[in-house]
Design an enzyme around this catalytic site. Structure first.
Site, mmCIF file in Angstrom:
data_model
loop_
_atom_site.group_PDB
_atom_site.id
_atom_site.type_symbol
_atom_site.label_atom_id
_atom_site.label_comp_id
_atom_site.label_asym_id
_atom_site.label_seq_id
_atom_site.Cartn_x
_atom_site.Cartn_y
_atom_site.Cartn_z
ATOM 1 N N GLU A 26 -22.472 32.937 8.252
ATOM 2 C CA GLU A 26 -21.678 31.934 7.464
ATOM 3 C C GLU A 26 -22.011 32.003 5.796
ATOM 4 O O GLU A 26 -21.910 30.799 5.156
ATOM 5 C CB GLU A 26 -21.938 30.446 7.952
ATOM 6 C CG GLU A 26 -23.328 29.932 8.049
ATOM 7 C CD GLU A 26 -23.801 28.555 8.856
ATOM 8 O OE1 GLU A 26 -23.439 27.703 8.131
ATOM 9 O OE2 GLU A 26 -23.948 28.616 10.196
ATOM 10 N N CYS A 46 -23.880 28.617 13.683
ATOM 11 C CA CYS A 46 -24.908 29.618 13.926
ATOM 12 C C CYS A 46 -25.041 30.414 15.088
ATOM 13 O O CYS A 46 -25.908 31.125 15.537
ATOM 14 C CB CYS A 46 -26.139 28.671 14.110
ATOM 15 S SG CYS A 46 -26.537 28.029 12.344
ATOM 16 N N HIS A 99 -31.802 27.808 19.931
ATOM 17 C CA HIS A 99 -31.545 27.725 18.481
ATOM 18 C C HIS A 99 -32.608 27.152 17.856
ATOM 19 O O HIS A 99 -32.897 25.850 18.425
ATOM 20 C CB HIS A 99 -30.166 27.222 18.372
ATOM 21 C CG HIS A 99 -29.820 27.047 16.916
ATOM 22 N ND1 HIS A 99 -29.882 28.364 15.876
ATOM 23 C CD2 HIS A 99 -29.378 25.942 16.030
ATOM 24 C CE1 HIS A 99 -29.608 27.743 14.666
ATOM 25 N NE2 HIS A 99 -29.108 26.629 14.695
#
Length: 502
Positions: free
Chosen positions: A224, A262, A390
């Site tokens: 990103e 993500c 994550h």
């Protein structure tokens, strides 16, 4: 085109150090030429390519450039020198990167000259917003410091597995850190971005796997923080790493960028595994990279809360069915339209939904994917050796791990955010790499990624005996990068300058 001498030098070399060797007299040239100056016409047709991208050279002589010209000014002072390869058969000019020279600092060149160096893939100089960003491998770091020299040796596969899985991986983070409170974060050097990190991670993954880069038929790059709004990262990575069959400067590989905050990289694990399992695809290996120079607004701006956690780095995985180190046992993905984190087109920094990033977003999706996958595979918590989540901060992965019933010995080995920061697309992949660095054969790993917007991918992986066999090929482990004595810490002002890049 710049008038810099270095620009003229690299205009015909591209992103990789390469040249030609005469097979008659052995003379080498740092350029593509069809004949040898020594042997004349009899050398036509007898010149062979040489590639220095994976080799190490020697810094023969160097000097300090105190007042960079033209577009190099953002570098500040830097060391420039002559690097030789093959006992002096080839000599090239190059810049030492990853060294911040303080104003008025006296450099003792005698302790630098004569040392071994390795080529680095970096941005060349700053450009205008409408320009293509040039890159180069004529930048070097010392082979015995943070980035050790690693030999790339292609290995003949020994065993084909029934199930696809990971055959190699690589993690790349800068040696620069900012330390605040109980968290350290990786900071890119000024000539690094998400593209340079992706190349370095992919290079390390090829070294670890021993896979011939020509056999990689697909590459996905998730990010990103692509320096371009329109232009893929994957095409640059494929070209520099020579993925797929090379034919007249075109690589026979399908390259594509992916986007899902993500989880842009982990979402493609299943696609890569499926592709190498489909016999008619003619693809033996597929590479997936998560890379980010994680973006955050300065602290006195809206959205500046993220500035306390963002990091920099990339993680690459190669999937295949030969010499697998961790077989994919199964997966489950879930998605919802939850706008917890976003960046509008044209805006430089992302925004987030504050407290709504927790329960309606992160925890809900990871909880769903992990539980559903365990139900499908009839797994109990005790059946899983390692849990990877994550890691946007330290608190979130610990809380979800405990809620699901995992013990510290199951989730702590993967918890790397306090050492590197939130590397966005590289976050859960780096956690998985930390586990693969230490896992034994026949151990089960559950990874649950998260991407804002929102979704989660859970995978169950079971390691094989080859995980220990291949470990000796990898020097740049997660632990090595986290605890390296050559780490260099910067203050907040320097951190912001480096994040913006050249």
């Amino acid at each position: 085109m710049s008038s810099e001498p270095i620009e003229r030098r690299v205009s015909y070399l591209g992103d990789r150090l390469r040249g030609r060797r005469c097979q008659i007299c052995g003379k080498e040239y740092f350029e593509f030429r069809d004949y040898c100056g020594n042997c004349g016409r009899k050398s036509f047709g007898k010149m062979v390519d040489i590639d220095l991208f994976y080799e190490k050279g020697k810094l023969e002589i160097c000097t300090l450039v105190n007042e960079p010209t033209n577009k190099f000014t953002k570098l500040g002072s830097y060391i420039y020198g002559i690097v030789s390869f093959h006992d002096g058969k080839i000599r090239v000019p190059g810049r030492l990167t990853d060294r911040m020279i303080k104003q008025g600092e006296n450099i003792d060149f005698s302790v630098l000259e004569g040392r071994e160096v390795v080529p680095r893939f970096r941005r060349r100089y700053s450009v205008d917003r409408s320009d293509v960003i040039p890159t180069i491998s004529l930048a070097f770091t010392f082979a015995d410091e943070y980035y050790p020299y690693q030999e790339y040796t292609v290995a003949k596969p020994n065993k084909e597995y029934d199930n696809p899985g990971i055959v190699g991986y690589g993690v790349y983070t800068s040696k620069f850190r900012i330390r605040e409170g109980n968290i350290e974060r990786s900071v890119p050097f000024i000539d690094e971005d998400s593209i340079t990190a992706a190349v370095e991670a992919g290079k390390t993954a090829l070294i670890h796997s021993g896979v011939d880069s020509a056999l990689v038929g697909k590459i996905y790059v998730g990010s990103e923080s692509n320096p371009y709004a329109v232009k893929p990262i994957a095409s640059k990575v494929a070209q520099v790493l020579k993925l797929g069959e090379e034919c007249e400067d075109v690589q026979g590989v399908d390259a594509v960028d992916t986007e899902f905050a993500c989880k842009a990289a982990t979402s493609m694990f299943k696609d890569a595994a499926s592709l190498v399992s489909y016999p008619k695809s003619n693809i033996q290996y597929a590479m997936t990279i998560g890379t980010d120079n994680s973006q955050a607004a300065p602290r006195d701006c809206p959205g500046g809360e993220l500035d306390l956690f963002v990091g920099f780095g990339a993680c690459a995985y190669i999937f295949g069915k030969h010499d697998v180190i961790a077989e994919i046992e199964g997966w489950y993905s879930c998605t919802s339209d939850t706008p917890d984190f976003w960046r509008r087109d044209g805006e430089p920094y992302p925004m987030h939904g504050g407290r709504f990033t927790g329960d309606p977003a992160y925890f809900k999706h990871i909880r769903k994917s992990a539980k559903k996958l365990m139900e499908r595979l009839s797994l109990q918590i005790s059946d899983i050796d390692y849990f990877v989540a994550h890691q946007p901060n330290v608190q979130f992965p610990v809380r979800i791990a405990k809620e699901l019933g995992f013990k510290e010995e199951q989730y702590l080995p993967s918890l790397q955010v306090a050492k590197f920061g939130n590397t966005y697309s590289g976050s859960s992949p780096v956690g998985l790499a930390a586990v693969l660095d230490i896992a034994k054969p026949e151990e089960r790993i559950l990874i649950a990624s998260y991407g804002s917007g929102a979704g989660s991918d859970a995978y169950s992986l079971v390691t094989t005996s080859q995980i220990t066999d291949k470990r000796k090929r990898q020097k740049l482990t997660v632990k090595y990068q986290a605890e390296n004595p050559f780490l260099e810490y910067v203050d907040y002002t320097t951190y912001r300058r480096l994040k913006l890049g050249m």
